[in-house]
Design an enzyme around this catalytic site. Structure first.
Site, PDB file in Angstrom:
ATOM      1  N   SER A 127       0.831  -1.201   0.000  1.00  5.91           N
ATOM      2  CA  SER A 127       0.000   0.000   0.000  1.00  5.91           C
ATOM      3  C   SER A 127       0.866   1.251   0.000  1.00  5.91           C
ATOM      4  O   SER A 127       1.961   1.262   0.563  1.00  5.91           O
ATOM      5  CB  SER A 127      -0.894   0.003   1.245  1.00  5.91           C
ATOM      6  OG  SER A 127      -1.507   1.257   1.436  1.00  5.91           O
ATOM      7  N   TYR A 152      -2.420  -0.096  10.131  1.00  6.41           N
ATOM      8  CA  TYR A 152      -2.598  -0.692   8.806  1.00  6.41           C
ATOM      9  C   TYR A 152      -1.315  -0.544   7.989  1.00  6.41           C
ATOM     10  O   TYR A 152      -0.819  -1.510   7.393  1.00  6.41           O
ATOM     11  CB  TYR A 152      -3.762  -0.019   8.084  1.00  6.41           C
ATOM     12  CG  TYR A 152      -3.875  -0.406   6.622  1.00  6.41           C
ATOM     13  CD1 TYR A 152      -4.301  -1.676   6.254  1.00  6.41           C
ATOM     14  CD2 TYR A 152      -3.544   0.496   5.618  1.00  6.41           C
ATOM     15  CE1 TYR A 152      -4.387  -2.042   4.918  1.00  6.41           C
ATOM     16  CE2 TYR A 152      -3.642   0.146   4.277  1.00  6.41           C
ATOM     17  CZ  TYR A 152      -4.057  -1.115   3.931  1.00  6.41           C
ATOM     18  OH  TYR A 152      -4.140  -1.474   2.611  1.00  6.41           O
TER      19      TYR A 152
END
Length: 335
Positions: A127, A152
């Site tokens: 990501s 995350y």
């Protein structure tokens, strides 16, 4: 080839599986169909895939060690596209343990499955969030990513480190793809484009964080999938000029590599809203709010490495992509 796609009922997973099936691969799709967002949407995505005789669905959680071991032992996959993860920066602030189970425990289960069944190439979703507090723009794979600003992001950085370890120890070819704000038809309901479109069509105001002073490198789903397929077909190899005295985080003497996949044209949040207004024909009412914890102000992908290796750079502009999303949304929800 026989390819495992984890997170097959997800946004990127469904589109990736469709592309693989269209070119003649056999796809085993894995998903746990959790309730993080609308399960009906996930079921509808799966229904599209299940029209193909070359697709088979397995309901399984990647954190289920015994289940993953059994799946890999029985199927003998040629390649794996690992897209299953607990997504969402903001959700990680309230539910940290879910991210550990899915993104850390689940990832090592996939790595072990690939290792023990001699999978030819593992491509997995990282990501843009790994760039965290970095302010140097555009973000490059050669940049350090040691300052995540959400759990995350930390789990995605950990995935990259775990993958490198398996590439180094066991010769498992791995490619990590740092996705930049993916959007398009069948997109996630927790993402800004979906939330804004829904609210605007329902006549409700939208929450605009950081007073709208944010930029995102919005990347259309078809461009993301093209990058996934091209990297899957180009198996990771050791970098011949890797210098351990000055190590590049995106390369290695092991069969490991990292790529950004982004549009390389950051869009102001207010310009995204303008594109939705144009596509819907409705003016948005805006609640201007402060920056949320865990959010970054700007993202911007340097995609030179992807282009240099694969001759590929995402191209879809925001007006085109948003228009396609709004068209899908109106058709799917009949509004």
């Amino acid at each position: 080839m026989k390819i495992l796609v984890t997170g097959a009922a997800g946004f990127i997973g469904m589109h990736t599986a469709e592309r693989l099936l269209a070119r003649g691969d056999t796809v085993v799709g894995l998903d746990n169909l959790n309730a993080y967002y609308d399960q009906n949407l996930k079921e509808a995505r799966l229904a599209r895939l299940e029209t193909s005789p070359d697709f088979r669905f397995v309901r399984l959680d990647v954190s289920d060690r015994a289940g993953i071991e059994a799946l890999f032992a029985s199927e003998r996959f040629d390649r794996v596209v690992h897209l299953a993860a607990q997504a969402g920066v903001r959700h990680s602030l309230q539910n940290p343990h879910v991210y550990v189970d899915s993104n850390l425990v689940g990832f090592v289960n996939i790595l072990e499955g690939c290792r023990h069944s001699q999978v030819g190439h593992l491509v997995y979703a990282s990501s843009s969030s790994v760039y965290g507090g970095n302010t140097k723009m555009p973000f490059s794979e050669s940049d350090g990513v040691d300052h995540p600003v959400s759990l995350y992001a930390a789990t995605k950085k950990a995935n990259e480190l775990m993958a490198h370890t398996y590439s180094h120890l066991y010769g498992l070819p791995t490619t990590g793809l740092r996705f930049f704000t993916v959007y398009g038809p069948w997109g996630r309901p927790d993402m800004a484009l979906f939330l804004f479109t829904k609210a605007i069509l329902e006549g409700r105001p939208i929450d605009v964080f950081n007073q709208g002073r944010m930029k995102r490198d919005f990347t259309y789903i078809d461009d993301i999938v093209e990058g996934v397929i091209r990297t899957l077909d180009r198996v990771a190899e050791p970098c011949p000029d890797f210098d351990p005295a000055q190590p590049d985080p995106g390369r290695s003497s092991a069969p490991f590599r990292l790529f950004n996949i982004g549009n390389s044209r950051p869009v102001e949040l207010m310009d995204l809203i303008a594109a939705i207004e144009k596509a819907t024909g409705i003016a948005a009412r805006k609640n201007l709010l402060p920056l949320q914890a865990g959010d970054v102000v700007n993202t911007y992908a340097d995609t030179d490495r992807l282009d240099n290796l694969l001759g590929y750079t995402p191209q879809t502009d925001i007006d085109t992509g948003v228009g396609r999303f709004v068209e899908w949304y109106r058709r799917y929800y009949r509004v």
